[in-house]
Scaffold this motif. Structure first.
Motif, PDB file in Angstrom:
ATOM      1  N   ILE A  96       0.688  -2.234  -4.479  1.00 38.59           N
ATOM      2  CA  ILE A  96      -0.590  -2.923  -4.314  1.00 38.59           C
ATOM      3  C   ILE A  96      -1.407  -2.888  -5.603  1.00 38.59           C
ATOM      4  O   ILE A  96      -2.234  -3.778  -5.842  1.00 38.59           O
ATOM      5  CB  ILE A  96      -1.397  -2.296  -3.145  1.00 38.59           C
TER       6      ILE A  96
ATOM      7  N   THR B  48     -12.282   2.761   3.152  1.00 44.75           N
ATOM      8  CA  THR B  48     -12.084   3.060   1.730  1.00 44.75           C
ATOM      9  C   THR B  48     -13.290   3.777   1.151  1.00 44.75           C
ATOM     10  O   THR B  48     -13.165   4.750   0.405  1.00 44.75           O
ATOM     11  CB  THR B  48     -11.825   1.756   0.950  1.00 44.75           C
TER      12      THR B  48
ATOM     13  N   ASN C 240     -10.439  -8.833  -2.545  1.00 44.82           N
ATOM     14  CA  ASN C 240     -10.334  -7.583  -1.784  1.00 44.82           C
ATOM     15  C   ASN C 240      -9.733  -6.476  -2.640  1.00 44.82           C
ATOM     16  O   ASN C 240      -8.740  -6.695  -3.349  1.00 44.82           O
ATOM     17  CB  ASN C 240      -9.453  -7.786  -0.548  1.00 44.82           C
TER      18      ASN C 240
ATOM     19  N   GLU D 294       0.842  -1.210   0.000  1.00 44.65           N
ATOM     20  CA  GLU D 294       0.000   0.000   0.000  1.00 44.65           C
ATOM     21  C   GLU D 294       0.869   1.249   0.000  1.00 44.65           C
ATOM     22  O   GLU D 294       0.644   2.193  -0.758  1.00 44.65           O
ATOM     23  CB  GLU D 294      -0.911  -0.003   1.241  1.00 44.65           C
TER      24      GLU D 294
ATOM     25  N   SER E  53      -7.923  -2.786  -2.255  1.00 41.92           N
ATOM     26  CA  SER E  53      -7.333  -1.848  -1.307  1.00 41.92           C
ATOM     27  C   SER E  53      -7.786  -0.425  -1.643  1.00 41.92           C
ATOM     28  O   SER E  53      -8.315  -0.156  -2.728  1.00 41.92           O
ATOM     29  CB  SER E  53      -5.805  -1.924  -1.369  1.00 41.92           C
TER      30      SER E  53
END
Length: 699
Positions: free
Chosen positions: A504, A572, A535, A499, A537
């Motif tokens: 990422i 997020t 998932n 990240e 990010s």
């Protein structure tokens, strides 16, 4: 040469009463490239002079109506006749005629009998000499015009320092009238220290034959101080020529440039360059006096979020107020006594540094750091916004941590990042172990960059179970890293690094493609619609190419959009709600299944939650792990399920580890569950076997 002159000065007036002589002269002129016009007597010659504008006159002395002497004198009276060369043709032994010719204004004479080849070259020579004189006169006029236009003052000194010439420039405010200088010694005109410097440089110029410069200041009668520059050069005759220029404006400009070079344009405090030079001076002083000092490196926490959400103009205003608050917080006694102005600086962005000299103990530096932290925690009111920020501060010490500027600044920066990693709003001292951590961090980043290229990343899958039927209805893809030297590296270690570095995004794209491809394989194997959860990010979600990446993965693998579930955390979604709605709309347009992961660990506005229109909500495992004994978690879980169903959302419970938890969740009406109770994250082969068994049982 003749052609060059002919192109510029080619007309010769030939005056002689003898036609043969005129013809011979014209022929001679033609041979050397000159054009001739002819006159038969003096009167005709003067008349032709007015109209033909000749470059030279070749004229006999003895002519009817007006002799050559009179004609020459008449020509000289004309405006155009002052500089035109006139050659008189006289008798060979007529000395009186020669004298009269010069008195009448002749330039040269030719004696009879004429040597015709020599005459042509003589005419060319006279023309060339006349041309040189004209050029000198033009150059002299130009020089005078230039001198008149130059604002500088000129002077000439003899080797003893007396003024021989002095001409004041029109724009030199502190120049002196010539009568005050010529004939006087330099020391009688200028103040003694300046005169001494000027004489010293004058002797150097005479000895070295090179240009020298002297700068000096003079105080005017008004009290203003003017700056001057005197450039000295030898004339080659034992004298020195000088030019004095008023450089006051240049000095003011240089000072302004210096301020711009050393001052941060946004906050008005010193910049990085100014701080580094102050640090260099303080380092030298502390070494001489055996003193200690500290370097504080401060960075605002989550400053990028303010720029992204409120705009860069608010961010800039915040930085200005932060610098003001720092000036108010750091007492003068904390700073370098002889250089307070540059002990506080903005290095760039939201990074600030402070230099604390003459430390008696480390606690003094920590006390200043804590005062700064407390000052930053007070709210900032900017354009109607109440903004809260915190600061992370790193501290390096001289001589304990380093004995050069680069090391001290770098180590303070390292300590600041350590403070951020410890939860932010912290102040930390540097220690050598931090460098090892940083090096390990860097090595891990290098390894992670190679992981994709070297096929070190792989996926494990965790099944999602329908609570009522017990069937596998979905699978969540989980990325893992098998390091060639360290072995399996925990996702909690490398995902935050990915990240932070932006890796990422490519890793996420690889996970998405690999998971879609595996889901398509299972679909072909079992002929069932099995949903694959991946998932996303925060970094991926903000990538402007996200929709295109998802479309490309689905197109390349052939997976139906409805069988791809994209999981996003509350944080997020809520980071920038308006932008979130735009991105979610793009993803919904593709047809993928959207869910909120780890629900309950962040902050969600119910209004926005409704507007987001996601399909599923995953209850964080922290609420499941205490069931059924923990009554508070049970109440929260039941409330979340009821709320989600009210919003027509499917509910997935994460972290289910016991049968009791599963029974309770079924009682609460939970739709799906995943966790160790149903199996740990497993390779694709293990999930394939489970799906085969489930398919056989169904048959």
């Amino acid at each position: 040469m003749a052609e060059a002159i002919h192109s510029k000065r080619g007309v010769v007036l030939v005056a002689d009463d003898d036609p043969v002589m005129r013809m011979l002269m014209l022929e001679m002129l033609a041979q050397v490239g000159l054009h001739g016009v002819e006159a038969a007597d003096g009167l005709e010659a003067v008349a032709l002079f007015r109209t033909a504008d000749p470059d030279l006159v070749l004229m006999d002395v003895d002519m009817p109506r007006m002799d050559g002497f009179t004609a020459c004198a008449e020509m000289r009276k004309l405006d155009s006749g002052a500089t035109v060369p006139i050659i008189m043709v006289t008798g060979g032994d007529d000395l009186e005629a020669v004298t009269n010719a010069y008195e009448a204004g002749a330039t040269d004479f030719v004696s009879k009998p004429i040597n015709w080849p020599i005459l042509g070259h003589r005419v060319l020579y006279v023309l060339r000499a006349s041309d040189a004189i004209v050029r000198l006169r033009i150059a002299d006029a130009h020089n005078r015009a230039v001198l008149a236009a130059i604002p500088d003052t000129f002077f000439r000194l003899n080797k003893d320092g007396f003024y021989l010439d002095y001409e004041q420039g029109y724009d030199t405010k502190a120049a002196f009238p010539p009568v005050s200088c010529v004939g006087k010694h330099v020391s009688e005109v200028l103040p003694a220290p300046i005169a001494a410097r000027l004489l010293d440089q004058m002797h150097t110029v005479l000895a070295s034959q090179r240009v020298r410069t002297v700068e000096y200041d003079l105080t005017l009668e008004s009290g203003d101080v003017q700056h001057f520059e005197a450039r000295l050069v030898t004339t080659g005759a034992g004298d020195v020529f000088g030019l004095v220029r008023d450089i006051s404006e240049r000095k003011r400009t240089e000072e302004q440039i210096r301020r711009l070079a050393y001052c941060d344009s946004l906050t008005g405090i010193p910049n990085r360059q100014a701080f580094l030079e102050t640090l260099e001076r303080e380092l030298a002083r502390s070494k001489r006096n055996d003193k200690k000092f500290a370097v504080l490196f401060m960075d605002l926490d989550a400053f990028k979020r303010i720029n992204d959400t409120l705009g860069h103009n608010v961010g800039d205003l915040l930085l200005k107020i932060v610098s003001d608050r720092l000036r108010e917080t750091v007492r003068p006694g904390d700073l370098v006594a002889h250089d307070e102005g540059t002990s506080l600086a903005r290095l760039g962005g939201d990074e600030f540094t402070i230099l604390l000299p003459d430390l008696d103990k480390v606690e003094d530096a920590l006390n200043v750091a804590h005062r700064i932290k407390d000052a930053m925690r007070r709210p900032f009111l900017i354009e109607g916004h109440e903004i809260f920020v915190t600061a992370s501060i790193g501290i390096s010490l001289y001589p304990e941590d380093g004995d050069d500027c680069n090391s001290l600044l770098k180590f303070a920066d390292t300590a600041m990042y350590h403070a951020k990693n410890c939860g932010k709003n912290n102040a930390k001292l540097y220690s050598s172990s931090l460098t090892m951590q940083i090096m390990s961090h860097v090595q891990l980043e290098v390894g992670l960059r190679r992981a994709l290229q070297n096929d070190e990343l792989y996926l494990l899958y965790q099944p999602q179970i329908d609570v009522r039927s017990g069937e596998i209805v979905g699978v969540e893809a989980l990325v893992r890293w098998r390091h060639p030297e360290r072995g399996i590296i925990s996702p909690t270690e490398f995902i935050p690094l990915a990240e932070e570095t932006g890796l990422i995004v490519p890793i996420g794209e690889w996970v998405l493609r690999s998971a879609c491809n595996q889901a398509r394989s299972w679909q072909r194997l079992t002929h069932r619609s099995l949903r694959m959860a991946v998932n996303l990010s925060a970094r991926q979600f903000k990538d402007e190419n996200l929709a295109q990446i998802v479309l490309s993965a689905l197109s390349d693998t052939g997976l139906e959009p409805r069988l791809l579930e994209l999981e996003l955390t509350e944080g997020t979604l809520m980071d920038d709600a308006k932008a979130t709605l735009v991105t979610l709309e793009q993803l919904r347009g593709i047809g993928v299944y959207l869910s909120i992961d780890d629900f309950g660990t962040g902050y969600s506005s119910m209004n926005y939650l409704k507007r987001f229109d996601v399909r599923a909500l995953k209850i964080d495992k922290s609420f499941i792990c205490g069931l059924p004994q923990d009554s508070e978690n049970a109440a929260i879980t039941r409330a979340i399920i009821a709320m989600a169903h009210g919003l027509k959302m499917v509910v997935v419970a994460e972290g289910v580890e016991t049968g009791e938890q599963l029974v309770l969740l079924e009682e609460y009406g939970c739709d799906m569950a995943q966790g160790f109770y149903f199996g740990r994250p497993s390779p694709a082969e293990a999930i394939t076997e489970k799906l085969r068994l489930q398919t056989c049982v169904a048959k």
